[in-house]
Design an enzyme around this catalytic site. Structure first.
Site, short mmCIF file in Angstrom:
data_model
loop_
_atom_site.label_atom_id
_atom_site.label_comp_id
_atom_site.label_asym_id
_atom_site.label_seq_id
_atom_site.Cartn_x
_atom_site.Cartn_y
_atom_site.Cartn_z
N TYR A 109 0.85 -1.19 0.00
CA TYR A 109 0.00 0.00 0.00
C TYR A 109 0.88 1.23 0.00
O TYR A 109 1.87 1.31 0.74
CB TYR A 109 -0.89 0.01 1.25
CG TYR A 109 -1.74 1.25 1.37
CD1 TYR A 109 -3.05 1.26 0.89
CD2 TYR A 109 -1.23 2.42 1.94
CE1 TYR A 109 -3.82 2.40 0.96
CE2 TYR A 109 -2.00 3.56 2.02
CZ TYR A 109 -3.30 3.55 1.53
OH TYR A 109 -4.06 4.68 1.61
N GLU A 197 -3.62 7.43 -4.16
CA GLU A 197 -3.58 6.17 -3.42
C GLU A 197 -3.35 5.01 -4.39
O GLU A 197 -4.11 4.83 -5.33
CB GLU A 197 -4.89 5.97 -2.66
CG GLU A 197 -4.86 4.76 -1.74
CD GLU A 197 -6.20 4.53 -1.04
OE1 GLU A 197 -7.23 4.39 -1.72
OE2 GLU A 197 -6.20 4.49 0.21
#
Ligand code: GDP
Ligand code: MN
Length: 387
Positions: A109, A197
């Site tokens: 991530y 993101e």
């Protein structure tokens, strides 16, 4: 403002981030062409909606032929896809993205957000890719690392190495991480983004870093400088009431309650929402009609409020400073006649031309409940909404 995954990937690709090859398509034949154009044995078809959780909801699939790609795409297109981020009504899929498939070794991530406290961009990274970062933060916060980027320096070498090592990257991957962070940071700054993101950022079987998913949001107040990003707006993904409010230059945010509030001034609007809550109800919206609103603008605001089926009572709370109460009253009268107002309407006005304003409402025969102060107005509105 949010954009679709395929649009975010186009932007990131332009800034040099490693992104798989892909093409958007809106119908079956275009999906077949896109698959053929990629020229790869395996592709991924992904629903394009402004929400995550598509993988778990059946909106992402590996396909091995143009026919299979088309069949899956046609099962998505034109129908709502319900994910845990969309709410029960889901979002209608109007486009899919056909992308070359990647062989995934690990899912990580990586994100950049504005850290308001630090007044800088913060990088957030975690080994728990593919999971929602909120969930990771709640359960295993030790698996999240972050770095504040000094706006004068950019992503420093030591920060890139620190993040890379925390993600378990090695050798050439550490350098790739440095290049990726630099690309993302440049993309973030130069587009006035508020969020980038990458979830998941993957390490492929070949050992390369690759942005497998991408989400970008932009600061609305920076959009005037970015015509090319404004064009990426998808009105189909936005709240129609908020889009309509934008056209009339009204500050409107849709909320979940049943008291429609029309107020001038952001401070008074927030105070009004607070006092509605104090009397036990929830506001249906935040709405600031602004300082020098015209009767037309007030009428537009009123129509937007009433388009919300949940609204059970309308509370108008206006302080006539630059805004004149007679103008407000004329806007309300026009709109109330046009929409044949049946809901209870509570009006609290104070300030410039207040007597004229009250007279206009009275003479027009609008069944408005007059209140002398904010507390009384809120109490009456809540009582009216509760029948
Ligand atoms: P989201 O569920 O809406 O966040 O959509 P993602 O783009 O993150 O895709 C969901 C999941 O699909 C990813 O976490 C991957 O596990 C998987 N996935 C997507 N693309 C590929 C691919 O090219 N290869 C493989 N093996 N898995 C993929
Ligand atoms: Mn994802």
């Amino acid at each position: 403002m949010n954009i679709h995954e395929f649009q975010a990937k186009e932007i990131l690709r332009r800034f040099g981030a490693p992104v798989p090859d892909g093409k958007p398509a809106a119908n079956g034949p275009d999906v077949e062409h896109a698959f053929a154009a990629l020229g790869k044995p395996i592709a991924v078809v992904k629903a394009q909606i402004h929400a995550g959780g598509r993988g778990k909801a059946g909106g992402v699939k590996l396909v091995r032929s143009a026919g299979e790609a088309r069949k899956f795409a046609e099962s998505l297109l034109g129908r709502p896809l319900v994910t845990h981020q969309t709410g029960p009504e889901g979002r209608v899929v109007r486009r899919v993205y056909i992308e070359e498939a990647s062989e995934v070794e690990r899912e990580l991530y990586l994100a950049m957000v504005v850290d308001r406290k630090a007044a800088a961009v913060s990088v957030i990274a975690s080994t728990e890719g593919g999971m929602e970062i909120e969930e990771v933060a709640a359960r295993t916060p030790e698996r999240i690392v972050s770095e504040i980027i000094d706006p004068l320096i950019g992503v420093a070498g030591y920060q890139a190495r620190k993040l890379a090592f925390a993600l378990g990257l090695r050798d050439k991957q550490v350098g790739e991480m440095g290049a990726l962070l630099a690309a993302l940071y440049r993309a973030f700054n130069e587009t006035d983004a508020s969020l980038v993101e990458i979830n998941p950022l993957v390490v492929t079987k070949q050992g390369k870093l690759l942005c497998l998913d991408a989400k970008m949001s932009f600061d609305d107040n920076g959009l005037f400088r970015h015509a090319e990003i404004r064009e990426l707006r998808d009105p189909g993904e936005e709240d129609p009431a908020e889009t309509e409010a934008g056209k009339h230059d009204l500050s409107y945010v849709h909320l979940d309650g049943n008291i429609g509030c029309m107020v001038n001034g952001a401070g008074l609007a927030m105070a009004t929402m607070d006092i509605v809550k104090y009397y036990g109800a929830e506001p249906a919206n935040f709405l600031d009609v602004g300082g020098g609103a015209s009767a037309e603008k007030v009428a537009a605001a009123f129509r937007i409020l009433l388009s919300d089926q949940r609204v059970r009572a309308v509370l108008i709370n206006i302080f006539g400073g630059i805004m004149r109460c007679d103008i407000l009253a004329r806007g309300v009268v026009d709109a109330a006649r046009e929409v044949d107002l049946k809901l209870p309407l509570v009006v609290r006005m104070e300030g410039t031309n207040v007597d004229q304003g009250k007279a206009i409402l009275r003479e027009a025969g609008i069944k408005a409940i007059a209140a002398d102060n904010m507390a009384e107005a809120a109490r009456l509105a809540v009582a009216a909404a509760n029948g």
